[in-house]
Design an enzyme around this catalytic site. Structure first.
Site, PDB file in Angstrom:
ATOM      1  N   LYS A  24       7.952  -6.168  -3.738  1.00 49.68           N
ATOM      2  CA  LYS A  24       7.076  -5.005  -3.928  1.00 49.68           C
ATOM      3  C   LYS A  24       7.653  -3.786  -3.203  1.00 49.68           C
ATOM      4  CE  LYS A  24       2.544  -3.212  -2.611  1.00 49.68           C
ATOM      5  NZ  LYS A  24       3.170  -2.067  -1.897  1.00 49.68           N
ATOM      6  N   LEU A  70      -0.568  -6.734   0.052  1.00 51.15           N
ATOM      7  CA  LEU A  70       0.237  -5.817   0.846  1.00 51.15           C
ATOM      8  C   LEU A  70      -0.323  -4.417   0.685  1.00 51.15           C
ATOM      9  CD1 LEU A  70       3.896  -7.064   0.166  1.00 51.15           C
ATOM     10  CD2 LEU A  70       2.502  -7.465   2.199  1.00 51.15           C
ATOM     11  N   ASP A  71      -0.286  -3.662   1.761  1.00 50.78           N
ATOM     12  CA  ASP A  71      -0.814  -2.306   1.707  1.00 50.78           C
ATOM     13  C   ASP A  71      -0.017  -1.430   0.750  1.00 50.78           C
ATOM     14  OD1 ASP A  71      -2.622  -3.127   3.603  1.00 50.78           O
ATOM     15  OD2 ASP A  71      -1.422  -2.390   5.297  1.00 50.78           O
ATOM     16  N   PHE A  72      -0.597  -0.282   0.451  1.00 45.81           N
ATOM     17  CA  PHE A  72       0.037   0.645  -0.473  1.00 45.81           C
ATOM     18  C   PHE A  72       1.395   1.093   0.047  1.00 45.81           C
ATOM     19  CE2 PHE A  72       0.618   5.003  -2.138  1.00 45.81           C
ATOM     20  CZ  PHE A  72       0.597   4.727  -3.499  1.00 45.81           C
TER      21      PHE A  72
END
Length: 391
Positions: free
Chosen positions: A201, A236-238
């Site tokens: 990601k 997962l965070d942005f």
């Protein structure tokens, strides 16, 4: 041939027979006494005459009292199993089979019901199922009986599943115990091997299917599934990058995410500044956050240049922005955060940002705790593929 060239129908004329010629009975001799005077011999003999007339000799009876069967059904023993020639198979074996009478099949509680008369039981098939199937289909493939018979046994209450009477149309899976008249049936079910995708990601994507702000989502980049849907293992965070797992099996996703399994998540953290010994001890002992205490399992110094310094940390939880909030509680700012490992799965170095690849079957079975299927070619490791761009 045209219509004018077709031969016209000619009236039937009986052919004159030869006097004293051989008859159909195979012998020779004068004309039978029952023939009318003046009628020519030959032609359709015995037509329109009383029974017994004509020039065909009566059939001689067999000395043993048996007659030739009149149809193929009687010849194979389907119409009459009495004493005719069609019963030669039963006469040689000395019994009639499951037909009834004194030799009928003795049905007891631990034996399978017999097949219907005249119906052959199918040979059992070496079938291994990976998903739940209908009960009558599984039993029929195992050679227990036909589907119609099995449905009748279900209605009669002769089949049970896990100790309860079975229902018509009921499905059974690997954990179900099926009994027919109290006898346990050895049904073969193989566990279904899930599919696991490793995705790198990048920053700027959200791990959600619906976003009110319309930001890019990781699900737009994944390959399409013919059946089911992708389940993200953790979030997962942005602004966080790194390894993200996607599976198509809910049980495996729960096993990977539930806190009781305590799978380590390893992160590479870049800080503005360095940690002193007191801060390191506080992070390892535990820091009180708004939603409860949190601590790192391990904390390693990975070096750095200038004001930026890298650390490797592991923890067994996956709360929202937990790593960032732990450093912010000490007054430190996280400039970059990347997940490099989830449990036993490590982010491959060849897997660049925005790319995904399938996990090999051997690794999937080890991750899910399943035995690798014997003699079945597994999915090999496919080269990393760029993520599918949203249209």
């Amino acid at each position: 041939m045209s219509t004018s060239q077709k031969p016209k129908n000619k009236p039937f004329r009986a052919k004159a027979g030869k006097p004293g010629g051989p008859g159909r009975s195979g012998g020779s001799g004068p004309r039978p006494q029952g023939a009318a005077a003046g009628q020519p011999q030959g032609g359709r003999r015995g037509r329109g005459r009383p029974e017994g007339d004509g020039n065909r000799a009566p059939r001689a009876e067999r000395d043993d009292g048996f007659r030739q069967p009149k149809s193929n059904a009687s010849a194979i023993g389907l119409s009459d199993l009495g004493g005719g020639r069609g019963n030669w198979r039963a006469k040689r074996q000395g019994n009639v089979g499951f037909g009834g009478g004194d030799d009928s099949y003795p049905l007891v509680s631990n034996e399978l019901p017999p097949s219907a008369e005249g119906e052959r039981r199918k040979k059992p098939q070496d079938t291994t199922y990976t998903e739940p199937q209908r009960l009558h289909k599984v039993l029929a493939a195992a050679g227990i009986g036909s589907r119609r018979e099995i449905e009748e046994w279900i209605v009669a209450g002769r089949i049970s599943v896990n100790g309860e009477p079975a229902d018509v149309g009921q499905k059974v899976g690997p954990g179900d115990r099926v009994r027919v008249n109290g006898k346990l049936m050895p049904l073969r079910f193989a566990p279904r091997i899930p599919r696991v995708v490793l995705y790198h990601k990048p920053e700027g994507e959200i791990v959600s299917r619906d976003d009110p702000e319309g930001r890019p989502t990781v699900f737009d980049r994944l390959p399409n599934l013919r059946k089911g849907r992708w389940i993200a293992v953790g979030r997962l965070d942005f602004n966080t990058s790194g390894l993200l797992l996607f599976v198509n099996d809910g049980d495996l996703a729960n096993k990977l995410m539930h806190p009781r399994y305590e799978l380590d998540r390893e992160y590479a953290v870049r800080l503005l500044g360095e940690l002193d010994d007191v801060q390191k001890q506080a992070l390892l002992a535990g820091i009180e956050l708004e939603d409860g205490p949190a601590r790192f399992n391990t904390l390693l110094d990975a070096g750095g240049e200038g004001v930026n310094h890298w650390y490797r940390v592991t923890l067994s939880e996956g709360r929202n922005r937990e790593v960032r909030r732990m450093f912010e509680a000490l007054g430190l700012t996280v400039s970059r955060l990347m997940r490099v490992r989830y449990g036993p799965v490590v982010l491959p170095s060849r897997l660049k940002r925005g790319m995904w690849e399938d996990m090999p079957v051997e690794d999937v079975c080890a991750l899910a705790g399943l035995p690798k299927p014997v003699g079945q070619p597994g999915r090999g490791r496919k080269p990393a593929r760029p993520a599918r761009r949203p249209g």
